[in-house]
Every structure is written in structure tokens, then in C-alpha cells.
Design a protein around this motif. Structure first.
Motif, PDB file in Angstrom:
ATOM      1  N   SER A 130       0.782  -1.228   0.000  1.00  0.00           N
ATOM      2  CA  SER A 130       0.000   0.000   0.000  1.00  0.00           C
ATOM      3  C   SER A 130       0.819   1.285   0.000  1.00  0.00           C
ATOM      4  CB  SER A 130      -1.019   0.004   1.150  1.00  0.00           C
ATOM      5  OG  SER A 130      -2.121   0.796   0.736  1.00  0.00           O
ATOM      6  N   SER A 132       0.017   3.336  -1.999  1.00  0.00           N
ATOM      7  CA  SER A 132      -1.064   4.296  -2.264  1.00  0.00           C
ATOM      8  C   SER A 132      -1.602   4.895  -0.956  1.00  0.00           C
ATOM      9  CB  SER A 132      -2.186   3.650  -3.080  1.00  0.00           C
ATOM     10  OG  SER A 132      -2.697   2.509  -2.446  1.00  0.00           O
ATOM     11  N   GLU A 164      -8.994   7.703  -3.255  1.00  0.00           N
ATOM     12  CA  GLU A 164      -8.635   6.531  -4.063  1.00  0.00           C
ATOM     13  C   GLU A 164      -9.832   6.041  -4.882  1.00  0.00           C
ATOM     14  OE1 GLU A 164      -5.728   4.155  -2.274  1.00  0.00           O
ATOM     15  OE2 GLU A 164      -5.857   2.556  -3.761  1.00  0.00           O
ATOM     16  N   ASP A 176      -6.359   0.103   4.351  1.00  0.00           N
ATOM     17  CA  ASP A 176      -4.975   0.548   4.153  1.00  0.00           C
ATOM     18  C   ASP A 176      -4.719   1.879   4.842  1.00  0.00           C
ATOM     19  OD1 ASP A 176      -5.097  -1.649   2.589  1.00  0.00           O
ATOM     20  OD2 ASP A 176      -4.812  -0.610   0.675  1.00  0.00           O
ATOM     21  N   HIS A 223      -5.383  -2.822  -9.148  1.00  0.00           N
ATOM     22  CA  HIS A 223      -6.673  -2.731  -8.469  1.00  0.00           C
ATOM     23  C   HIS A 223      -7.747  -2.118  -9.347  1.00  0.00           C
ATOM     24  CE1 HIS A 223      -5.341  -2.901  -4.009  1.00  0.00           C
ATOM     25  NE2 HIS A 223      -5.280  -4.038  -4.635  1.00  0.00           N
TER      26      HIS A 223
HETATM   27 MG    MG Z   1      -2.829   0.478  -3.091  1.00  0.00          MG
END
Ligand code: MG
Ligand code: ADP
Length: 385
Positions: A130, A132, A164, A176, A223
Motif C-alpha cells: 500500500s 497508495s 482513491e 490501508d 486494483h
Molecule cells: Mg494500493
């Protein structure tokens, strides 16, 4: 870490011609157990890791937003008045998406000043750790401070998720960001994804002489497209056919009835989620009652469920898990969304190097690319450095 902070200060100055007003950072995370349960309103048990995304931020006197990253060759600029999910593309959708999402959670974007941000990171991208959430959480805590928003960490996690989902377009859950924002050294974050209540759980890996090893297969996952969205749709279908709000409401004792009502594929998707929720609860209880050395079977069972029922493993992940299990790991499983990324192995400290050698050998023998095998420790969550 301090090296990366110095580097960020220097690169900020090079890029923007001034000193940053401050440095903030946020960790990546690894999920110990509870996979694909987050968007089913279930339980997860991730922890923040000692790999971080670090940023320097300086406020501006005008309303320009400028973001740059050591990962990208471009400086992205946007006027605050033009900030909307439709105007955001590529990597900058993460940091700028967070600025937009703060507006959806109460920040008055008509009144705040613009900013310059420079970002660097040692969280590997696309490894299921993660990166992100690390970038979103670092930006969220930084803007929360400099824009004086006083949002709590639960809200900041929702902000990262909204960025996101809407600015990047990846239908991910709340886990996350929660781990990145709430993590503590040597602890995991036990999160109820329905109520968003969280509890810090002692892992005690260090005291038990254990290390958590990441085996990054290097197989990239995505994803935004493909399998992740498809599994999510299967779970929604299962919940609809079972006439529940979410699969969280289905328990292990309901499974025989579910088998009669669902087609085979949907049933197996549901069974993964239902048994995985139970495994998270069992892991928390086992950690408390018997300590870290007792959770190995739960990790192994989680991997089997993802391989056979949820069907999100790949040969490289299966090989990593099997090799770990045969070389001293007390438990191992793939982690993250699946279709690539990383596996984790919980292993006595003295067996770590043996495991690294065995993994390299096994991957070479199968003609797979060299994986990256390294230890992570549970670390503190996002904050100002
Ligand atoms: Mg991610
Ligand atoms: P992960 O499993 O690492 O979270 P994702 O695909 O969800 O993988 O997110 C990775 C993306 O996040 C990258 O492709 C990039 O767009 C963005 N990103 C992450 N870290 C950084 C960074 N330090 N600088 C710029 N972009 C980043």
C-alpha cells in the motif's frame, strides 16, 4: 529515514526554490490477516510497517497546487478552483485527490491557500504494501495540520479512501489508510470495517523471537481493473442473494444454507469472506491468549482459502508460501489484493536467512523472476516528523 527526510528537503528546494514548512510521513502497511473482508464490512488486522512515504510541504500565497515526486519526472500544477476528480490523472491523482476529498469532509476549499509538495518513499509500489495509502495518509495528515482542519484520524482514513475511490478510480476499502494512520510500533490495528472502531493489538513478535518476512514476487497487480472488481461484485451478488446488507452478517454456521442458495463460484467467494472474518477474530484472541507463536495455522488456512475459494493467488505466491512453510515459517500466506504482489511468512529470527536462500532457489528452479525478500517491523502511523 532521516536520510530520506534530508533528501526530501533538498529536492523540495531544488524543485520549488524555497524551504518546506515541514516534513510529514506515513507508512505502508502489511495485512497480517483478513483479506477481501474490508469492503464486506468485516474485520482486518493490518499493521503499519517501517517503510514510509515522506513529503515536504510549503504553503503558498496564491491558490496553486504543485506536486512533485522522486518517482515522476513531472511537476503537476493545478489551481485550487479547478480541483475535481475529473481533472486528476496519473500519480498526482493520489495527493491532489486527497486535497479534493478533504473538501468533501468539511475543508473550505474556497478559503485555504495553495501548496507545494515534494514526495519520496521507500514503500515498494505495487507490492501489496500500500504505497497508495502511504502517499494519501502523508498528504492527509500534512494538509490537516497546515489547513488547521482538526479532523480525527478515522475521518482522515475516509478522506484517503474517497480520494482513491473517486479521484484514482480504484474501488478499495478502508483498511490501508486506517493502518497507515493508526499503526503503532510492535502492534497491529484490529479494525471493524463496519463501525470503523479500531483497537491496537500487541503483536509481541519481538518478544517471541519472530520476524515477519515479505516475499515480493514482483508480479504486478492492478486494483483499478480486472479481478479485484470482479471479486467485489461476486461478494455483492452473494449478499444480495442471501438477503443481507453485507457478508459481515453471514457467519460460519450459515454456510450450509448459503450453499443451497448460491451457485458454486459465488458460494466459494462467500465462504472465503465468512471464514476469513472468523480467522481474524480467532487471530486476535489467539494473540491475546497464547501469543504470536500460536497464530501460524490461521495464516496457513487463510492462504488455502484464498487459493481455493477466492481464487486470487498465482503460482509465484503459492510457491513463496509453500517454500516458507517448508523452511521454518510457523505460518505463511499471500497478502494484499491478490493476482500478484507479496506473500508474508512469520518465522523465527534465526531462520530468516535460510528462508531467503530457499526462496531464491525455488524461484530460480521454477524459472520465475527473482523475488525481493525482506523483513518488516510494525511501526508507528502517519505524523509530522
Ligand atoms: Mg494500493
Ligand atoms: P500499492 O499496492 O503499492 O498501493 P497501488 O496501485 O494501489 O499499489 O498504488 C500505487 C500507485 O500509487 C503508483 O502507481 C503511483 O501512482 C502512486 N504512488 C505511490 N507512491 C508514490 C510516490 N512516492 N510518488 C508518486 N506516486 C506514488
Amino acid at each position: 529515514m532521516s536520510d530520506m527526510r534530508d533528501e526530501v528537503r533538498a529536492r523540495f528546494f531544488e524543485t520549488f526554490g524555497s524551504e518546506p514548512g515541514g516534513i510529514w510521513s506515513a507508512p505502508g502497511r502489511v495485512n497480517l490477516i483478513g483479506e477481501h473482508t474490508d469492503y464486506n464490512d468485516g474485520f482486518v488486522l493490518p499493521f503499519a510497517i517501517d517503510r514510509r512515504t515522506v513529503l515536504g510541504l510549503g504553503l503558498r500565497e496564491d491558490r496553486m497546487l504543485r506536486v512533485a515526486s522522486a518517482f515522476a519526472d513531472e511537476l503537476v500544477e493545478l489551481d485550487l478552483s479547478d480541483l475535481s476528480p475529473n481533472n486528476l490523472h496519473g500519480w498526482s491523482a493520489y495527493p491532489l485527490g486527497v486535497a479534493w476529498a478533504l473538501g468533501e469532509h468539511g475543508a473550505d476549499l474556497a478559503a485555504v491557500p495553495g501548496f507545494d509538495i515534494f514526495i519520496d518513499s521507500d514503500v515498494p509500489v505495487g507490492a501489496g504494501l500500500s504505497s497508495s495509502a502511504a502517499i494519501e495518509s502523508a498528504v492527509a495528515v500534512a494538509l490537516n495540520d497546515v489547513w488547521h482542519l482538526n479532523l480525527d484520524r478515522r475521518t482522515l482514513a475516509l478522506v484517503g479512501q474517497l480520494a482513491e475511490n473517486k479521484a484514482v478510480g480504484a474501488p478499495t476499502g478502508i483498511m490501508d489508510q486506517s493502518a497507515s494512520l493508526l499503526g503503532r510500533a510492535d502492534c497491529a490495528v484490529f479494525l471493524d470495517c463496519r463501525s470503523l472502531d479500531s483497537e491496537i493489538i500487541d503483536l509481541g513478535f519481538t518478544a517471541a523471537g519472530l520476524e515477519l518476512v515479505i516475499i515480493d514476487t514482483g508480479v504486478s497487480h492492478s486494483h483499478a481493473t480486472g479481478g479485484y472488481a470482479e471479486r467485489r461484485a461476486s461478494c455483492e451478488l452473494g449478499a444480495r442473494l442471501l438477503e443481507v446488507e453485507s457478508l459481515r452478517e453471514v457467519t460460519v454456521t450459515d454456510l450450509p444454507r448459503a450453499r443451497n442458495l448460491l451457485d458454486d463460484v459465488t458460494f466459494r467467494r462467500v465462504r472465503h469472506v465468512v471464514t476469513e472474518n472468523q480467522r481474524v477474530l480467532d487471530t486476535v484472541r489467539t494473540l491475546r491468549e497464547h501469543g504470536a507463536r500460536a497464530i501460524g495455522d490461521l495464516l496457513d488456512a487463510s492462504h488455502r482459502s484464498m487459493r481455493e475459494d477466492f481464487e486470487i493467488s498465482v503460482s509465484e505466491l503459492d510457491l513463496a508460501v509453500e517454500t516458507a512453510q517448508m523452511n521454518g515459517a510457523i505460518g505463511a500466506r499471500m497478502t494484499g489484493g491478490g493476482f500478484g504482489g507479496a506473500a508474508i511468512a512469520l518465522i523465527p529470527s534465526e531462520d530468516v536467512s535460510r528462508l531467503q536462500v530457499a526462496i531464491d532457489g525455488a524461484f530460480a528452479e521454477h524459472g520465475f523472476g527473482q523475488p525481493d525478500t525482506f523483513v518488516v517491523r510494525a511501526a508507528d502511523g502517519a505524523g509530522r516528523d
